[in-house]
Design an enzyme around this catalytic site. Structure first.
Site, PDB file in Angstrom:
ATOM      1  CB  VAL B  13      -0.981   0.006   1.205  1.00 56.12           C
ATOM      2  CG1 VAL B  13      -1.822   1.277   1.193  1.00 56.12           C
ATOM      3  CG2 VAL B  13      -1.885  -1.221   1.170  1.00 56.12           C
ATOM      4  N   GLY B 126     -11.232  -0.520   1.788  1.00 56.64           N
ATOM      5  CA  GLY B 126     -10.230   0.250   1.044  1.00 56.64           C
ATOM      6  C   GLY B 126     -10.716   1.207  -0.019  1.00 56.64           C
ATOM      7  CB  ILE B 128     -15.860   1.037  -1.096  1.00 57.79           C
ATOM      8  CG1 ILE B 128     -15.481  -0.265  -1.801  1.00 57.79           C
ATOM      9  CG2 ILE B 128     -17.291   1.420  -1.386  1.00 57.79           C
ATOM     10  CD1 ILE B 128     -16.293  -1.450  -1.309  1.00 57.79           C
ATOM     11  CG  ASP B 192     -10.162  -8.163   8.259  1.00 51.67           C
ATOM     12  OD1 ASP B 192      -9.146  -7.449   8.281  1.00 51.67           O
ATOM     13  OD2 ASP B 192     -11.076  -8.036   7.424  1.00 51.67           O
ATOM     14  CE  LYS B 196     -11.360  -4.801   6.834  1.00 49.04           C
ATOM     15  NZ  LYS B 196     -11.367  -5.829   5.769  1.00 49.04           N
TER      16      LYS B 196
END
Lengths: 417, 417
Positions: B13, B126, B128, B192, B196
């Site tokens: 990234v 990421g 969006i 994960d 979020k």
């Protein structure tokens, strides 16, 4: 310090903005004025008594309100009011797509020159945060492609026709439900969507387009039989607003297109709006939701007010004037209705071949009479103008029962890398 | 005046962020530092020679860089670096979901106290623009419901299984494609996605949840047969992260659920992410696109940098601590695998009736042996805990060939008015 807000226009959206402000009481946003013609008949019990009701824009301009919310619509006098407010250093929030499409660049410049901000999140796809999403979330990409369902009325009509209804019946329903005007031209002929495409192109593609340069086509020529033939191609039909940078050129068009059923654009139903944004780095992003209606549009307005109240100014992404062409290189669908006799397909093939257009497939459903026989030809990628030239050659053929209908076929593309 | 940017972490990234900054040269954003351990082996030809490469965070902190981009990941030392940067009045942009889920509220406070900003658009989904969309475009709504596909690895696995692949094979593919870690627990067990969901709940529902309070369930118990039975219910299976305010309570859960095939959530394929936001005023809005990968995540980072460069600070929407319950009242799917003998359904019905749970339907596909016979019971809306109590009563039944699998069924809901 709160921003002091004057709402201009207390119709469906204006009263919904006031309602949300009264319900949610967002920090830093104070409603101080409501302006409307014949304001006496608009006065609502539930609006706090501290709010000033007025019929005079000059009173608003002279007041301590430092943000105007313009929901009057149309170019005149709304445009003049927004301009005068910005020149007086007041910020403006508007849902006026016509005004922003035609005069947005100039109004942005006036705002900057006077230290004011101009927000118009409500001008496109009301309740869907496409504009803030593009300005704040996709500014870091290089957007090369926009495809949108930007007019809820057309989407309602076409998605009902997909289920078997007739255009005239659905239009009548849409009118009685308040989705369509008595004169539906603005919606069905593509003018409403075109104004929105101009606004999105400016923000996403950084291209200033002249509204009238974008070709529009009406959805009124679509018949039930077109959905049947589209279905055989695993497609449906939607009003698509499309803009794309290719090389240095900018392609843009608005009108009915064949859309593959596995595309998100085919999944939209009813008055839903949808915007697909294709970026060089981030690939495709899709936004969808309720594009219109009092409450969803009011959400966009109130969100802009909250952004203003947090001291965020405009994200001025540089845009530049661009020439528009409608010359997408795409497969086409052509529906003929003919008085059947031998040799017709040969004549069509000849006309197409004269423009170097290759036939891809030919479909003919059984069950129609010889006098008015619909069939479909699909052709390999060509420009719309080449196809028009080819069709012109057979336009006076005595076997044509009605003029042929040609539609672009929206093909799924690999995201640009 | 440009912002001066230091990138911490020059991996996939980080290098993509540098690449986009070099390609697009966004106005007002200047890359000045790149920090990485053993930085010598990271040095890239295409980075301008004006950029300082360093292995020392203290050098970054002492430099004139006024924005750090934290892409190191994990809580330590990344969290300490972000904190120290904010305390020094530098703004921070991060894609670190773990850090923001656990310490976001505190870091936001530190940022405010030091006149700095903290942006984390890259921490969820990421490429969006969900976070900027929520903060700038939906702040004017009262969001009551979130449903998301927030983990691309799970979505890749489950959408491949939907097409007939086996879990173990797909996991192996996902690992070889770099979608899944050697130890895939973080993804497949829901941790994960849970981090979020905590971040999105804070922004959308204005609720601060403790990460460990949200129940997670693994997707590893899903078998091919479950997709067959889900299909009979016109559903598929997806890992869904869900949070909802109902009355004063906050319901949240992460795990595999049955999703109706006509829901947008069922349309996501491969590593795609999707977020559905339900608002009181604006109704449902859907965002979808590439949730992960170097370039899409970098787009979110660069977009945050551009927002910062335009002088926009954080939109601090007030949030408050909330207790979480996983007690959604939903229909459930229960898959049994039994050694067949008469009376089993009666025993199951009895156990369910003891908790006032009504059976809705029973499905049994032909073609399985008597020793390991899978069949499915669906039940009318109940809480997961009541169902667990009912299933506990038959957990030691000798006819169970394996423990039953229960899944919530996500039902389409009317938007709350």
């Amino acid at each position: 310090m709160s921003i002091k807000v004057a709402i201009l226009g207390f119709g469906t959206v204006g009263s919904s903005v006031a309602r949300i402000l009264c319900d949610l009481k967002p920090q830093g946003v104070e409603l101080t004025h409501i302006f409307n013609r014949s304001v006496a008949r608009k006065r609502a019990e539930w609006v706090p008594s501290t709010v000033t009701w007025t019929e005079s824009f000059d009173e608003v301009l002279a007041s301590d309100a430092n943000v105007i919310v313009e929901l009057v619509g149309g170019l005149d006098p709304a445009g003049e009011w927004v301009r005068r407010a910005l020149e007086a250093g007041k910020s403006a929030v508007t849902g006026n797509k016509k005004l922003i499409a035609q005069h947005g660049v100039e109004l942005d410049r006036i705002a900057r020159a006077h230290g004011a901000s101009l927000f118009y999140g409500a001008a496109v796809a009301g309740g869907i945060p496409v504009i803030p999403g593009l300005q704040h979330g996709l500014a870091g990409d290089q957007v090369t492609r926009l495809e949108g369902i930007l007019n809820g009325t057309c989407n309602y009509i076409l998605s009902r026709m997909e289920e078997g209804a007739q255009f005239a019946d659905v239009l009548k329903d849409a009118q009685s439900l308040g989705y369509a005007e008595a004169n539906p031209s603005e919606d069905v002929d593509g003018y409403d969507a075109r104004a929105k495409l101009v606004i999105l192109s400016r923000i996403a593609l950084r291209a200033d387009l002249a509204v009238e340069d974008i070709p529009v086509r009406t959805i009124t020529s679509i018949a039930a039989i077109d959905f049947e033939y589209a279905g055989e191609l695993s497609c449906t039909i939607r009003q698509i607003s499309r803009a794309e940078t290719r090389g240095g050129a900018l392609l843009a068009t608005v009108g009915p297109m064949l859309v593959p059923k596995n595309s998100p654009l085919a999944w939209s139903r009813g008055t839903e709006n949808m915007v697909l944004v294709g970026g060089k780095y981030g690939g495709d992003v899709v936004f969808s939701g309720h594009g219109a209606g009092g409450h969803p549009t009011a959400v966009a307005v109130v969100s802009d007010l909250i952004t203003l109240a947090h001291g965020s100014g405009n994200i001025d992404l540089p845009s530049r004037k661009a020439e528009v062409s409608g010359e997408f290189l795409l497969r086409h669908y052509i529906r003929f209705v003919v008085k059947d006799r031998p040799g017709i397909v040969g004549e069509i093939a000849g006309a197409l071949a004269g423009e170097q257009i290759n036939i891809h497939a030919l479909f003919q459903r059984p069950g129609f009479g010889k006098d008015s026989l619909p069939f479909v030809v699909t052709v390999e990628p060509c420009t719309n103008s080449a196809l028009k030239r080819a069709l012109a050659k057979i336009s006076s053929a005595e076997w044509l029962a009605e003029p042929p209908l040609d539609l672009q076929i929206l093909e799924p593309e690999e995201p640009l890398k």
